[in-house]
Design a protein around this motif. Structure first.
Motif, PDB file in Angstrom:
ATOM      1  N   PHE A  27      -7.124  -1.989  13.428  1.00 57.95           N
ATOM      2  CA  PHE A  27      -6.598  -0.751  13.057  1.00 57.95           C
ATOM      3  C   PHE A  27      -6.982  -0.642  11.585  1.00 57.95           C
ATOM      4  CE2 PHE A  27      -2.898  -3.711  13.131  1.00 57.95           C
ATOM      5  CZ  PHE A  27      -2.490  -3.676  11.746  1.00 57.95           C
ATOM      6  N   TYR A  45      -5.153   0.679   7.941  1.00 52.71           N
ATOM      7  CA  TYR A  45      -4.150   0.638   7.177  1.00 52.71           C
ATOM      8  C   TYR A  45      -4.033   1.622   5.952  1.00 52.71           C
ATOM      9  CZ  TYR A  45      -0.436  -1.140   4.033  1.00 52.71           C
ATOM     10  OH  TYR A  45       0.757  -1.330   3.234  1.00 52.71           O
ATOM     11  N   VAL A  67       5.212  -4.818  14.092  1.00 50.24           N
ATOM     12  CA  VAL A  67       4.024  -6.036  13.828  1.00 50.24           C
ATOM     13  C   VAL A  67       4.077  -6.878  14.935  1.00 50.24           C
ATOM     14  CG1 VAL A  67       3.474  -8.133  12.312  1.00 50.24           C
ATOM     15  CG2 VAL A  67       4.169  -5.860  11.182  1.00 50.24           C
ATOM     16  N   ASP A 124       2.122   3.090   6.569  1.00 49.77           N
ATOM     17  CA  ASP A 124       3.058   2.232   5.977  1.00 49.77           C
ATOM     18  C   ASP A 124       3.877   3.164   5.448  1.00 49.77           C
ATOM     19  OD1 ASP A 124       4.770   0.487   4.780  1.00 49.77           O
ATOM     20  OD2 ASP A 124       3.283  -0.961   4.184  1.00 49.77           O
ATOM     21  N   ARG A 126      17.875 -12.429   7.189  1.00 54.30           N
ATOM     22  CA  ARG A 126      16.558 -12.284   6.922  1.00 54.30           C
ATOM     23  C   ARG A 126      15.934 -10.956   7.546  1.00 54.30           C
ATOM     24  NH1 ARG A 126      14.649 -16.453   8.632  1.00 54.30           N
ATOM     25  NH2 ARG A 126      14.053 -15.625  10.587  1.00 54.30           N
ATOM     26  N   MET A 135      14.696  -7.323   6.420  1.00 52.53           N
ATOM     27  CA  MET A 135      13.233  -6.369   6.403  1.00 52.53           C
ATOM     28  C   MET A 135      13.432  -5.096   7.302  1.00 52.53           C
ATOM     29  SD  MET A 135      11.184  -9.851   8.007  1.00 52.53           S
ATOM     30  CE  MET A 135       9.646  -9.084   7.727  1.00 52.53           C
ATOM     31  N   GLU A 166      -8.830  -8.452   7.796  1.00 52.99           N
ATOM     32  CA  GLU A 166      -8.599  -7.038   8.402  1.00 52.99           C
ATOM     33  C   GLU A 166      -7.243  -6.712   8.197  1.00 52.99           C
ATOM     34  OE1 GLU A 166      -9.945  -5.482  10.871  1.00 52.99           O
ATOM     35  OE2 GLU A 166     -12.161  -6.473  10.892  1.00 52.99           O
ATOM     36  N   PRO A 167      -6.993  -5.406   8.112  1.00 50.68           N
ATOM     37  CA  PRO A 167      -5.630  -4.813   8.130  1.00 50.68           C
ATOM     38  C   PRO A 167      -4.638  -5.478   9.040  1.00 50.68           C
ATOM     39  CG  PRO A 167      -7.185  -3.113   7.864  1.00 50.68           C
ATOM     40  CD  PRO A 167      -8.069  -4.289   8.309  1.00 50.68           C
ATOM     41  N   ASN A 168      -4.916  -5.840  10.212  1.00 51.75           N
ATOM     42  CA  ASN A 168      -4.231  -6.547  11.009  1.00 51.75           C
ATOM     43  C   ASN A 168      -3.796  -7.957  11.005  1.00 51.75           C
ATOM     44  OD1 ASN A 168      -6.459  -7.972  12.083  1.00 51.75           O
ATOM     45  ND2 ASN A 168      -6.614  -7.185  14.256  1.00 51.75           N
ATOM     46  N   LEU A 215      -2.044 -11.110   9.416  1.00 54.90           N
ATOM     47  CA  LEU A 215      -0.471 -11.479   9.146  1.00 54.90           C
ATOM     48  C   LEU A 215      -0.475 -12.160   7.759  1.00 54.90           C
ATOM     49  CD1 LEU A 215       0.725 -12.802  12.581  1.00 54.90           C
ATOM     50  CD2 LEU A 215       1.150 -10.397  11.492  1.00 54.90           C
ATOM     51  N   VAL A 234      11.355 -12.590   3.494  1.00 54.25           N
ATOM     52  CA  VAL A 234      10.857 -12.092   4.618  1.00 54.25           C
ATOM     53  C   VAL A 234      10.089 -13.204   5.691  1.00 54.25           C
ATOM     54  CG1 VAL A 234       9.973  -9.835   3.469  1.00 54.25           C
ATOM     55  CG2 VAL A 234       8.189 -11.896   3.810  1.00 54.25           C
ATOM     56  N   LEU A 264       5.962 -11.757  10.251  1.00 51.58           N
ATOM     57  CA  LEU A 264       6.090 -10.052  10.885  1.00 51.58           C
ATOM     58  C   LEU A 264       5.714  -9.144   9.745  1.00 51.58           C
ATOM     59  CD1 LEU A 264       9.826 -10.281  12.666  1.00 51.58           C
ATOM     60  CD2 LEU A 264       7.524  -9.956  13.608  1.00 51.58           C
ATOM     61  N   THR A 265       5.085  -9.787   8.812  1.00 50.21           N
ATOM     62  CA  THR A 265       4.393  -9.027   7.700  1.00 50.21           C
ATOM     63  C   THR A 265       2.905  -8.858   7.723  1.00 50.21           C
ATOM     64  OG1 THR A 265       6.478 -10.041   6.514  1.00 50.21           O
ATOM     65  CG2 THR A 265       4.670  -8.877   5.073  1.00 50.21           C
ATOM     66  N   LEU A 266       2.721  -7.472   7.488  1.00 53.14           N
ATOM     67  CA  LEU A 266       1.118  -7.550   7.193  1.00 53.14           C
ATOM     68  C   LEU A 266       0.642  -7.976   5.891  1.00 53.14           C
ATOM     69  CD1 LEU A 266       0.441  -4.027   8.819  1.00 53.14           C
ATOM     70  CD2 LEU A 266       0.129  -6.229  10.025  1.00 53.14           C
ATOM     71  N   ALA A 301      -1.946  -6.907   4.213  1.00 52.27           N
ATOM     72  CA  ALA A 301      -2.275  -5.716   3.586  1.00 52.27           C
ATOM     73  C   ALA A 301      -1.155  -5.113   2.833  1.00 52.27           C
ATOM     74  CB  ALA A 301      -2.769  -4.630   4.432  1.00 52.27           C
ATOM     75  N   ALA A 302       0.186  -5.117   3.450  1.00 51.22           N
ATOM     76  CA  ALA A 302       1.203  -4.493   2.862  1.00 51.22           C
ATOM     77  C   ALA A 302       1.707  -5.170   1.774  1.00 51.22           C
ATOM     78  CB  ALA A 302       2.419  -4.383   3.905  1.00 51.22           C
ATOM     79  N   LYS A 314       1.816  -7.050  -4.650  1.00 51.91           N
ATOM     80  CA  LYS A 314       3.244  -7.591  -4.821  1.00 51.91           C
ATOM     81  C   LYS A 314       3.276  -9.119  -5.305  1.00 51.91           C
ATOM     82  CE  LYS A 314       4.899  -4.488  -1.388  1.00 51.91           C
ATOM     83  NZ  LYS A 314       5.386  -4.381  -0.119  1.00 51.91           N
TER      84      LYS A 314
END
Ligand code: FAD
Ligand code: FES
Ligand code: FES
Lengths: 287, 184
Positions: free
Chosen positions: A5, A7, A37, A52, A105, A109, B19-21, B23, B58, B62-64, B66-67, B71
């Motif tokens: 995808f 983003y 996710v 996002d 945790r 999130m 890739e943006p997908n 993890l 985190v 469960l974190t991308l 790209a996000a 940071k």
């Protein structure tokens, strides 16, 4: 297979709405990501675009005033709601409910808006918001509308959100002196999803019930109000027999699926038991 | 489509093309090459993949990735300074806070996230916080003891002084994690 995808991380609500509109039906919003996710990874969803919400201003913040009640931005994390002093003081039901979600945790999130928008009937906050008669605000480039949390939940993982809409805030009316109770039954381990969840708010005096709201999670295709059970109590004395009757009415209204947490018959039985206990706990707090 | 981005891990900038997908867990292990962060459950339950992003704990599973562009990402590899172990790492070694070690980077990053925000947590707070990290080996009390030793600032004394150690263990056994408002 995990889909590929694009983003995007828009920096305004208008931009987020425009992106959602432009890719309508092929875009998913990302908040805390704890559900999304995982679903992307398992291939349960394969959107072409992930938008996002993290950098979108205006989705954060919890504000309280005695006349207007509580406004919770959709992007507020579970943990921040749980620790918010005004929530602790004026909405102990919410503090209790959010404290019981998963573990610290995940609560750091996951967002309040993401929890509701996921439409998972196993989640806890929806029932407490319903028992508090809360509303959600939905925004799109077409405008804004407000729905009760009850109207918001439609079916398993389905909400009233249109594909171009963003949940921006949750509004909870002033507590108005109602007492409350909350039961999350988790026989496997404390941080599990509920086998049965019950949230109650009650107005009355001595043992008379002037008004009551009973909401259930994990025992039907959506989180729902047990209205027949409420009707059995409203304007009446909270006698053991009436409370028992309300429990039975709630069980009748439930439609639990069989899963690792038990058969549907077992969960229906439990619904009667925990609605009764939740009512007893709330009644014991009546002045 | 793959994107070039910079991930800042333990103060160092890493150019990655992903890739943006992707993890964060995969990016850290396979693109940046820091394999200290572990994968256990892949669904947010076990805490083996715990890392700190912009000060917040985190699950990297469960974190991308790209996000996380722009940071501050902290992983277990960033804890030791000049070859000297971080007090939490030292405590885990001294008190048997690990056996097989698969959960340990996550345990230590979780404990660090707690102590960064609250250097003086109570035993109850430590227990509640650490409940988010599963361990199949230690039976948990040695992990809690390790964290409490750091909280008390007695990583080394506690090991030599049996009375200090017994008091710590007693307080761990007496504390009750679950503080429900229903029970008041
Ligand atoms: C290990 C684990 C244990 C859990 N245990 C519990 C539990 O005990 N009780 C419980 O209640 N929940 C539990 N959950 C579920 C958790 O609460 C949800 O995963 C979480 O609330 C989703 O929030 P999020 O911010 O991470 O949303 P995301 O995963 O980012 O999004 C979830 C869905 O909502 C949509 N969405 C997000 N924000 C918006 C918005 N503002 N407007 C419109 N749509 C939006 C997304 O597109 C997606 O479809 C658990 C989850 C995990 C991983
Ligand atoms: S691997 Fe991420 S929490 Fe278990
Ligand atoms: S040390 Fe083996 S799982 Fe924790």
């Amino acid at each position: 297979m995990r889909a590929k995808f694009e983003y995007y991380a828009p920096t305004s609500l208008d931009e987020a709405c425009a992106l959602l509109r432009e890719h309508e039906g092929d875009a998913k919003l990302l908040a805390g990501g704890t559900a999304l996710v995982m679903w992307l990874r398992m291939g349960l969803l394969s959107p072409g675009y992930v938008i996002d919400l993290e950098n979108v201003p205006g989705l954060d913040g919890i504000t309280y005033d005695p006349a207007g009640g509580l406004r919770i931005g959709a992007g507020v994390k579970h943990r921040d709601l749980e620790l918010c002093p005004e929530v602790r003081e004026h909405y102990p039901l919410l503090r209790e409910t959010f404290y019981k979600v998963a573990q610290p945790r995940i609560r750091l999130m996951a967002t309040v808006g993401g929890n509701l928008s996921h439409g998972d009937p196993m989640t806890d906050p929806g029932a407490s918001f319903m028992a508090l008669d809360a509303e959600v605000t939905l925004r799109s480039s077409r405008g804004e509308r407000t729905l009760s949390v009850e109207e918001f939940f439609v079916d398993y993982y389905e909400t009233a959100l249109e594909p171009d809409e963003i949940l921006t805030a949750i509004h909870v009316p002033p507590p108005a002196g109602r007492v409350w109770s909350h039961i999350k039954f988790t026989p496997r381990s404390e941080e599990d999803f509920a086998t049965v969840g019950v949230a109650v708010t009650l107005a009355g005096e001595n043992s008379r019930c002037d008004d009551v709201r009973i909401a259930l999670n994990s025992v039907g295709p959506t989180i729902f109000r047990a209205r027949a059970a409420e009707d059995a109590l409203r304007g009446r004395d909270l006698s053991p027999a009436r409370i028992e009757e309300a429990g039975a009415a709630a069980a009748d209204a439930s439609d639990p699926i069989e899963d690792v947490r038990g058969s549907s018959d077992y969960k229906r039985e439990l619904t009667a038991v925990f609605v009764r206990r939740a009512l007893e706990q709330a009644a014991a707090r009546l002045g | 489509m793959k994107r070039e981005m910079v991930l800042t891990v333990n103060g160092e900038e890493h150019d990655v093309e992903i890739e943006p997908n992707r993890l964060l867990l995969e990016a850290l292990r396979d693109d940046v090459g820091l394999t200290g962060t572990k994968e256990g459950c892949s669904i947010g339950v076990c805490g083996a993949c715990s890392v700190i992003v912009d000060g917040r704990l985190v699950s990297a599973c469960l974190t991308l990735a790209a996000a996380c562009e722009g940071k501050k990402i902290e992983t277990i590899e960033g804890l030791a300074e000049d070859g000297e172990l971080h007090p939490l790492q030292r405590a885990f070694v001294q008190y048997g806070g690990f056996q097989c070690g698969i959960c340990t980077p996550g345990q230590i990053m979780a404990a660090k996230a707690l102590l960064d925000h609250n250097p003086n947590p109570t035993t109850d707070e430590v227990k509640e916080w650490m409940s988010a990290n599963l361990c199949r080996c230690t039976g948990y009390y040695k992990i809690l003891e390790s964290v409490m030793a750091v909280v008390e600032g007695k990583v080394d004394e506690g090991r030599r002084d049996e009375a200090v150690r017994q008091a710590r263990i007693q307080s761990l056994y007496q504390s009750d994690t679950y503080k429900s408002d229903t029970s008041d």
